[in-house]
Design a protein around this motif. Sequence first.
Motif, mmCIF file in Angstrom:
data_model
loop_
_atom_site.group_PDB
_atom_site.id
_atom_site.type_symbol
_atom_site.label_atom_id
_atom_site.label_comp_id
_atom_site.label_asym_id
_atom_site.label_seq_id
_atom_site.Cartn_x
_atom_site.Cartn_y
_atom_site.Cartn_z
ATOM 1 N N ARG A 1 0.721 -1.151 -0.054
ATOM 2 C CA ARG A 1 0.003 -0.006 0.049
ATOM 3 C C ARG A 1 0.890 1.331 0.188
ATOM 4 N N GLU A 2 1.978 1.290 0.522
ATOM 5 C CA GLU A 2 2.721 2.406 0.713
ATOM 6 C C GLU A 2 3.482 2.751 -0.518
ATOM 7 N N GLU A 3 3.756 1.766 -1.162
ATOM 8 C CA GLU A 3 4.254 2.038 -2.744
ATOM 9 C C GLU A 3 3.383 2.735 -3.563
ATOM 10 N N VAL A 4 2.096 2.211 -3.591
ATOM 11 C CA VAL A 4 0.953 2.938 -4.275
ATOM 12 C C VAL A 4 1.008 4.322 -3.800
ATOM 13 N N PHE A 5 0.853 4.547 -2.600
ATOM 14 C CA PHE A 5 0.681 6.100 -2.067
ATOM 15 C C PHE A 5 2.101 6.841 -2.572
ATOM 16 N N LYS A 6 3.263 6.241 -2.494
ATOM 17 C CA LYS A 6 4.300 6.635 -2.922
ATOM 18 C C LYS A 6 4.439 7.308 -4.328
ATOM 19 N N TYR A 7 3.919 6.511 -5.222
ATOM 20 C CA TYR A 7 3.785 6.643 -6.611
ATOM 21 C C TYR A 7 2.647 7.605 -7.041
ATOM 22 N N PHE A 8 1.364 7.723 -6.299
ATOM 23 C CA PHE A 8 0.313 8.271 -6.716
ATOM 24 C C PHE A 8 -0.240 9.006 -5.753
ATOM 25 N N GLY A 9 0.332 9.126 -4.609
ATOM 26 C CA GLY A 9 -0.082 10.049 -3.711
ATOM 27 C C GLY A 9 -1.097 9.636 -2.339
ATOM 28 N N LYS A 10 -0.669 9.975 -1.322
ATOM 29 C CA LYS A 10 -1.597 9.316 -0.257
ATOM 30 C C LYS A 10 -3.126 9.354 -0.187
ATOM 31 N N ASN A 11 -3.599 9.892 -0.920
ATOM 32 C CA ASN A 11 -4.976 10.068 -1.013
ATOM 33 C C ASN A 11 -5.591 9.301 -2.349
ATOM 34 N N PHE A 12 -4.629 8.504 -2.824
ATOM 35 C CA PHE A 12 -5.173 7.882 -4.101
ATOM 36 C C PHE A 12 -6.179 6.730 -3.643
ATOM 37 N N PRO A 13 -7.254 6.491 -4.372
ATOM 38 C CA PRO A 13 -8.212 5.413 -3.874
ATOM 39 C C PRO A 13 -7.728 4.048 -4.059
ATOM 40 N N LEU A 14 -7.571 3.496 -3.033
ATOM 41 C CA LEU A 14 -7.072 1.925 -2.889
ATOM 42 C C LEU A 14 -8.052 1.000 -2.111
ATOM 43 N N LEU A 15 -8.375 -0.159 -2.805
ATOM 44 C CA LEU A 15 -9.085 -0.831 -2.107
ATOM 45 C C LEU A 15 -8.331 -1.935 -1.301
ATOM 46 N N ASN A 16 -9.075 -1.905 -0.272
ATOM 47 C CA ASN A 16 -8.370 -2.768 0.903
ATOM 48 C C ASN A 16 -8.504 -4.293 0.550
ATOM 49 N N GLY A 17 -7.354 -4.986 1.009
ATOM 50 C CA GLY A 17 -7.364 -6.487 0.739
ATOM 51 C C GLY A 17 -5.971 -6.822 0.480
ATOM 52 N N LYS A 18 -5.898 -8.237 0.161
ATOM 53 C CA LYS A 18 -4.620 -9.006 0.228
ATOM 54 C C LYS A 18 -4.236 -9.212 -1.422
ATOM 55 N N ILE A 19 -3.142 -9.314 -1.581
ATOM 56 C CA ILE A 19 -2.472 -9.498 -2.865
ATOM 57 C C ILE A 19 -2.441 -11.238 -2.680
ATOM 58 N N GLY A 20 -2.554 -11.853 -3.965
ATOM 59 C CA GLY A 20 -2.474 -13.215 -3.910
ATOM 60 C C GLY A 20 -1.252 -13.690 -3.887
ATOM 61 N N ASP A 21 -1.033 -15.060 -4.004
ATOM 62 C CA ASP A 21 0.198 -15.958 -3.720
ATOM 63 C C ASP A 21 1.120 -16.029 -4.961
ATOM 64 N N GLU A 22 0.717 -15.449 -6.244
ATOM 65 C CA GLU A 22 1.405 -15.505 -7.240
ATOM 66 C C GLU A 22 2.599 -14.825 -7.221
ATOM 67 N N LYS A 23 3.811 -15.307 -7.783
ATOM 68 C CA LYS A 23 5.157 -14.661 -7.545
ATOM 69 C C LYS A 23 5.304 -13.631 -8.848
ATOM 70 N N TYR A 24 4.693 -13.943 -9.912
ATOM 71 C CA TYR A 24 4.857 -13.003 -11.312
ATOM 72 C C TYR A 24 3.511 -12.694 -11.774
ATOM 73 N N PRO A 25 3.622 -11.628 -12.513
ATOM 74 C CA PRO A 25 2.231 -11.352 -13.172
ATOM 75 C C PRO A 25 1.899 -12.383 -14.044
ATOM 76 N N SER A 26 0.610 -12.329 -14.758
ATOM 77 C CA SER A 26 -0.060 -13.327 -15.265
ATOM 78 C C SER A 26 0.882 -13.877 -16.721
ATOM 79 N N LYS A 27 0.537 -15.073 -16.911
ATOM 80 C CA LYS A 27 1.122 -15.473 -18.482
ATOM 81 C C LYS A 27 0.418 -14.766 -19.356
ATOM 82 N N ILE A 28 0.981 -14.568 -20.648
ATOM 83 C CA ILE A 28 -0.019 -13.872 -21.558
ATOM 84 C C ILE A 28 0.362 -14.806 -22.781
ATOM 85 N N VAL A 29 -0.923 -15.456 -23.280
ATOM 86 C CA VAL A 29 -0.751 -16.230 -24.498
ATOM 87 C C VAL A 29 -1.587 -15.580 -25.489
ATOM 88 N N ASN A 30 -1.138 -15.726 -26.932
ATOM 89 C CA ASN A 30 -1.850 -15.249 -28.166
ATOM 90 C C ASN A 30 -2.738 -16.806 -28.412
#
Length: 175
Positions: free
Chosen positions: A136-165
């Motif tokens: 959350r702190e990184e989000v606020f650092k990039y976009f400001g302390k009042n940026f709308p942020l949905l509370n919740g937990k990040i999942g367990d994936e280590k990397y972004p989704s695979k993309i397949v054509n």
Amino acid sequence: MLHNKNVIAYPTESMFGLGCDPTSEEAVKKLLYLKNRTVEKGFILVASNFNQIKMYINEYDLSEKQKNKIFLHWPGPFTFLLPAKTNTPYWLTGKFNTIAVRISAHIEIIKLCNTFGKALISTSANISNMTPCITREEVFKYFGKNFPLLNGKIGDEKYPSKIVNIMNGKLIRNV
């Protein structure tokens, strides 16, 4: 927030994402500005179910085998490039004739899409070419302390989704 053409940050499978209403050009322009990103790249849409994305997809261009492969991996951390309908907004497809879509198994995204009532844009919460936000702190650092942020937990994936054509089977992103 999303119905008012705003951009929000929310937890995804592997990091915080930025999202907005994919049907609002005004919201997408705000998102492009925040990320310092060009429209030519297009965006990923994330949804809780197939009905939320089928308005963007030309299903007639998909074989049964391709559809089976897609649904074998959904819901889950797989983004597929699918043939876009001709009326899909250019700000979603960019310079491509495909649309990037994912049906998520992440409870935070499922709840968000179900509450919003449709798919939303999903892109990493960061300035283009910078490190994606994990806290959350990184989000606020990039976009400001009042940026709308949905509370919740990040999942367990280590990397972004695979993309397949799905049209040619090529792996676009395998991080």
